[in-house]
Motif scaffolding. Structure first.
Motif, PDB file in Angstrom:
ATOM      1  N   ILE A   1       0.869  -1.184   0.000  1.00 49.84           N
ATOM      2  CA  ILE A   1       0.000   0.000   0.000  1.00 49.84           C
ATOM      3  C   ILE A   1       0.897   1.221   0.000  1.00 49.84           C
ATOM      4  O   ILE A   1       1.812   1.318   0.823  1.00 49.84           O
ATOM      5  N   ARG A   2       0.620   2.128  -0.930  1.00 53.55           N
ATOM      6  CA  ARG A   2       1.445   3.337  -1.072  1.00 53.55           C
ATOM      7  C   ARG A   2       0.534   4.570  -1.082  1.00 53.55           C
ATOM      8  O   ARG A   2      -0.682   4.432  -1.174  1.00 53.55           O
ATOM      9  N   PRO A   3       1.120   5.773  -1.012  1.00 54.23           N
ATOM     10  CA  PRO A   3       0.271   6.968  -1.101  1.00 54.23           C
ATOM     11  C   PRO A   3      -0.612   6.889  -2.351  1.00 54.23           C
ATOM     12  O   PRO A   3      -0.128   6.523  -3.427  1.00 54.23           O
ATOM     13  N   GLY A   4      -1.862   7.211  -2.225  1.00 54.41           N
ATOM     14  CA  GLY A   4      -2.794   7.064  -3.339  1.00 54.41           C
ATOM     15  C   GLY A   4      -3.655   5.814  -3.172  1.00 54.41           C
ATOM     16  O   GLY A   4      -4.735   5.711  -3.729  1.00 54.41           O
ATOM     17  N   ASP A   5      -3.142   4.838  -2.389  1.00 55.63           N
ATOM     18  CA  ASP A   5      -3.927   3.636  -2.094  1.00 55.63           C
ATOM     19  C   ASP A   5      -4.645   3.823  -0.763  1.00 55.63           C
ATOM     20  O   ASP A   5      -4.267   4.664   0.043  1.00 55.63           O
ATOM     21  N   VAL A   6      -5.652   3.010  -0.559  1.00 56.20           N
ATOM     22  CA  VAL A   6      -6.350   2.981   0.720  1.00 56.20           C
ATOM     23  C   VAL A   6      -6.267   1.559   1.241  1.00 56.20           C
ATOM     24  O   VAL A   6      -6.464   0.616   0.479  1.00 56.20           O
ATOM     25  N   CYS A   7      -5.946   1.385   2.501  1.00 57.86           N
ATOM     26  CA  CYS A   7      -5.888   0.040   3.071  1.00 57.86           C
ATOM     27  C   CYS A   7      -7.164  -0.227   3.851  1.00 57.86           C
ATOM     28  O   CYS A   7      -7.453   0.444   4.841  1.00 57.86           O
ATOM     29  N   VAL A   8      -7.950  -1.190   3.372  1.00 56.93           N
ATOM     30  CA  VAL A   8      -9.232  -1.484   3.998  1.00 56.93           C
ATOM     31  C   VAL A   8      -9.140  -2.716   4.894  1.00 56.93           C
ATOM     32  O   VAL A   8      -9.856  -2.840   5.874  1.00 56.93           O
ATOM     33  N   LEU A   9      -8.211  -3.624   4.557  1.00 52.96           N
ATOM     34  CA  LEU A   9      -8.139  -4.853   5.354  1.00 52.96           C
ATOM     35  C   LEU A   9      -7.642  -4.584   6.775  1.00 52.96           C
ATOM     36  O   LEU A   9      -7.795  -5.427   7.651  1.00 52.96           O
ATOM     37  N   SER A  10      -7.074  -3.406   6.992  1.00 52.66           N
ATOM     38  CA  SER A  10      -6.695  -3.017   8.357  1.00 52.66           C
ATOM     39  C   SER A  10      -7.938  -2.703   9.182  1.00 52.66           C
ATOM     40  O   SER A  10      -7.863  -2.527  10.398  1.00 52.66           O
ATOM     41  N   ALA A  11      -9.076  -2.638   8.523  1.00 49.96           N
ATOM     42  CA  ALA A  11     -10.361  -2.482   9.224  1.00 49.96           C
ATOM     43  C   ALA A  11     -11.175  -3.771   9.105  1.00 49.96           C
ATOM     44  O   ALA A  11     -12.392  -3.764   9.157  1.00 49.96           O
TER      45      ALA A  11
END
Lengths: 224, 224
Positions: free
Chosen positions: A78-88
């Motif tokens: 995951i890099r800037p511009g991406d969103v991490c959803v699996l952390s939720a």
């Protein structure tokens, strides 16, 4: 308080933003914090409560699964511009597997806490649709990684090709387009590009226009 | 025309139903057909247009990925009460990997065609949220399968497979060839045969042509 840039980051990447009520937008911002993580630190593990939605301002995260014996498989980064959803994941009730997340580099992250995100998902169908849609993107990434590992053909073949071609010239660099490589390997340009991108994210090569530079020959050899 | 039972099947399983307009409900039903597939026939492959949303009235489907060399890995099965969304992968733009779907048994399926489903997803956010949420359930299934293959020792995996399959039928015996088991498990026939021979020598199973009889369920469970 979030800065103007941070609010812009939220509103640009969260495509449901315009479907939130004013109150929901406020809740969202009130529950978003900016956090720093040191290189190699753990951001999320299976044992801990989940950290919520993550949007990197800078830095790179690595999402991986971990076996009982400690073996790791990197699913994606995951890099800037991406969103991490699996952390939720704890608020996505259809996700039943455990993941871990580390900081690959020093990171500065916008972090929307899980309870607030969960409440907004329940209140607003656009937030729910967004969250599940983002997860399915990661499903595709994870399947691609799994197929590489399980079917083990193209990464090996491309590694062999790169090593062979550079051995011929005695150089660390290969001056060929992805299209040309694809033609030599009887593959498609997209397939070559995607694998080179993966090699690059793993630090094996550096890609620039019309040139591939092998940066970690030893690690590339382990693929063969 | 759908029967009353078929309409009930749709409305019971598609949780967005009450969020459709009357017109959308009509469209949905107009574009739903009932189709029969023979045991072992192919329902969906990577090369063909995707078949749309599938709801089994009866029978079992198998969803799997296929390597260039023809190796198969079964991701999960679909039974009455389940909905198959990856058969509409072409309208889910975040899904970029190819899957195949076969009929494990004779099947009777409700099939919502892809163009209609796609249009409804675009019109109605509840349909979109439903589709992506369903896909993430399958993400969890697929990850479970992958973890079995990548992280678990084969004896444990085979024990789980034998216990699961016999639990489904409530019988002590499994009527499958080693070749078929290997295909389901993403393994090779030799690997399955060797492990079954070992299980047999340990008194866990009795092997005869095309059939495996579990003789010590308790001991088999200790492997899991």
């Amino acid at each position: 308080m979030l800065t103007k840039d941070e609010i812009e980051l939220l509103t640009n990447h969260l495509t449901f933003w315009n479907n939130l009520t004013y109150k929901q937008k406020d809740t969202f911002m009130d529950h978003t914090s900016v956090n720093f993580y040191k290189k190699d630190s753990s951001i999320h593990t299976a044992d801990l409560d989940c950290v919520g939605l993550l949007l990197p301002k800078n830095g790179t995260l690595r999402v991986y699964i971990l076996s009982d014996e400690g073996r790791e498989i990197t699913l994606y980064r995951i890099r800037p511009g991406d969103v991490c959803v699996l952390s939720a994941a704890c608020v996505l009730h259809t996700i039943t597997f455990d993941i871990s997340i580390d900081a690959v580099t020093d990171c500065e992250l916008l972090q929307v806490d899980s309870p607030a995100f969960s409440a907004l998902m329940q209140e607003n169908i656009y937030v729910e649709a967004y969250a599940y849609k983002k997860v399915t993107e990661r499903f595709s990434d994870a399947m691609w990684t799994m197929q590489q590992i399980l079917f083990m053909s193209f990464d090996k073949r491309l590694a062999i090709f790169l090593l062979d071609e550079t051995a011929k010239t005695g150089s660390h660099s290969l001056k060929m387009t992805h299209e040309e490589i694809a033609r030599y390997m009887g593959s498609a340009r997209e397939v070559v590009s995607r694998m080179l991108k993966y090699f690059s994210s793993e630090g094996l090569v550096q890609i620039s226009r019309g040139e591939i530079l092998i940066t970690d020959r030893k690690k590339l050899l382990t693929l063969v």
